[in-house]
Design a protein around this motif. Sequence first.
Motif, PDB file in Angstrom:
ATOM      1  N   GLY A  16       0.800  -1.227   0.000  1.00  0.00           N
ATOM      2  CA  GLY A  16       0.000   0.000   0.000  1.00  0.00           C
ATOM      3  C   GLY A  16       0.826   1.266   0.000  1.00  0.00           C
ATOM      4  N   CYS A  17       2.117   1.159  -0.237  1.00  0.00           N
ATOM      5  CA  CYS A  17       3.001   2.328  -0.129  1.00  0.00           C
ATOM      6  C   CYS A  17       2.717   3.355  -1.233  1.00  0.00           C
ATOM      7  N   GLN A  18       2.566   4.612  -0.807  1.00  0.00           N
ATOM      8  CA  GLN A  18       2.444   5.733  -1.750  1.00  0.00           C
ATOM      9  C   GLN A  18       3.400   6.844  -1.332  1.00  0.00           C
ATOM     10  N   ALA A  19       4.534   6.434  -0.773  1.00  0.00           N
ATOM     11  CA  ALA A  19       5.456   7.412  -0.177  1.00  0.00           C
ATOM     12  C   ALA A  19       6.164   8.284  -1.207  1.00  0.00           C
ATOM     13  N   CYS A  20       6.282   7.804  -2.435  1.00  0.00           N
ATOM     14  CA  CYS A  20       6.868   8.645  -3.489  1.00  0.00           C
ATOM     15  C   CYS A  20       5.976   8.539  -4.721  1.00  0.00           C
ATOM     16  N   PRO A  21       6.194   9.389  -5.723  1.00  0.00           N
ATOM     17  CA  PRO A  21       5.269   9.421  -6.876  1.00  0.00           C
ATOM     18  C   PRO A  21       5.263   8.145  -7.718  1.00  0.00           C
ATOM     19  N   ALA A  77      13.487   7.666  -0.710  1.00  0.00           N
ATOM     20  CA  ALA A  77      12.134   7.417  -0.192  1.00  0.00           C
ATOM     21  C   ALA A  77      11.884   5.937   0.018  1.00  0.00           C
ATOM     22  N   CYS A  78      12.382   5.122  -0.902  1.00  0.00           N
ATOM     23  CA  CYS A  78      12.077   3.681  -0.881  1.00  0.00           C
ATOM     24  C   CYS A  78      13.030   2.880  -0.011  1.00  0.00           C
ATOM     25  N   LEU A  79      14.177   3.440   0.307  1.00  0.00           N
ATOM     26  CA  LEU A  79      15.231   2.686   0.991  1.00  0.00           C
ATOM     27  C   LEU A  79      14.812   2.027   2.316  1.00  0.00           C
ATOM     28  N   LYS A  84      10.867  -0.158  -5.341  1.00  0.00           N
ATOM     29  CA  LYS A  84       9.867  -1.234  -5.465  1.00  0.00           C
ATOM     30  C   LYS A  84       8.797  -1.002  -6.528  1.00  0.00           C
ATOM     31  N   HIS A  85       8.788   0.180  -7.125  1.00  0.00           N
ATOM     32  CA  HIS A  85       7.818   0.417  -8.205  1.00  0.00           C
ATOM     33  C   HIS A  85       8.532   0.664  -9.532  1.00  0.00           C
ATOM     34  N   PHE A  86       7.926   0.251 -10.608  1.00  0.00           N
ATOM     35  CA  PHE A  86       8.460   0.415 -11.968  1.00  0.00           C
ATOM     36  C   PHE A  86       8.310   1.865 -12.415  1.00  0.00           C
TER      37      PHE A  86
HETATM   38 FE1  SF4 Z   1       6.722   3.439  -1.916  1.00  0.00          FE
HETATM   39 FE2  SF4 Z   1       9.029   2.668  -3.000  1.00  0.00          FE
HETATM   40 FE3  SF4 Z   1       6.792   2.531  -4.421  1.00  0.00          FE
HETATM   41 FE4  SF4 Z   1       7.873   4.901  -3.882  1.00  0.00          FE
HETATM   42  S1  SF4 Z   1       8.775   3.274  -5.129  1.00  0.00           S
HETATM   43  S2  SF4 Z   1       5.712   4.360  -3.681  1.00  0.00           S
HETATM   44  S3  SF4 Z   1       8.682   4.543  -1.795  1.00  0.00           S
HETATM   45  S4  SF4 Z   1       7.252   1.341  -2.572  1.00  0.00           S
END
Ligand code: SF4
Length: 209
Positions: free
Chosen positions: A23-28, A121-123, A98-100
Amino acid sequence: QTTAAPLIPESPTYDKLRKAAAGCQACPLWRTGTQTVFGESEGQPRPGPRVMLVGEQPGDQEDRAGRPFVGPSGRLLDEALEAAGIDRAQVYVTNTVKHFKWTGQGPRRIHAKPTTTEIRACLPWLEAEIRVFRPDVLVCLGATAAQALLGKAFRVTQSRGQPLASEWARVVVATVHPSSILRAPDPRAKEAALEAFVDDLRQVARIIH
Ligand code: SF4
Ligand code: URA
């Protein structure tokens, strides 16, 4: 400040982390990616994977499948691990981001490099994965992972294949990203690059065997 840090569960386990990261939305990047691609270990070995491999970010196929290293880079990685004598069941595979992230229009999605802000942000997810699994050997696949964990000044070309001391694991080894081998200009260069990659992974095999 964008960071996933507040989302890290207290006394994390793999299952808790994976669920929270979904459910992470910590970065765009949660908007460009279809889903969070969390780390995984195929064989679910006990007491835990001895080797953790860290890539850059999921690619197109990983984004669709929701699993790391299942596309062309992953197939090459599997081949190299086997050549180096490393059992896939001893390995946990994950990514720095973790996101493409991609650019382009229409059906063709072109991989785009994550920014320093997105990486930072993801670290916390990666750091938590490392703390949960406490691998004997941490392998950075490419400059993004290496610089995220070992510092901006780290140069893969200078230190690849060398066992390094670090706070993250008993030993850290950095090597190239498998996608750099796929991008080699001709078959001979590709063969040489693959050979060098397998050599680096043999260092890892020596440490765990
Ligand atoms: Fe969250 Fe990482 Fe996805 Fe950004 S890339 S939304 S920090 S899981
Ligand atoms: N490249 C990466 O860095 N990670 C993947 O999961 C796939 C390709």
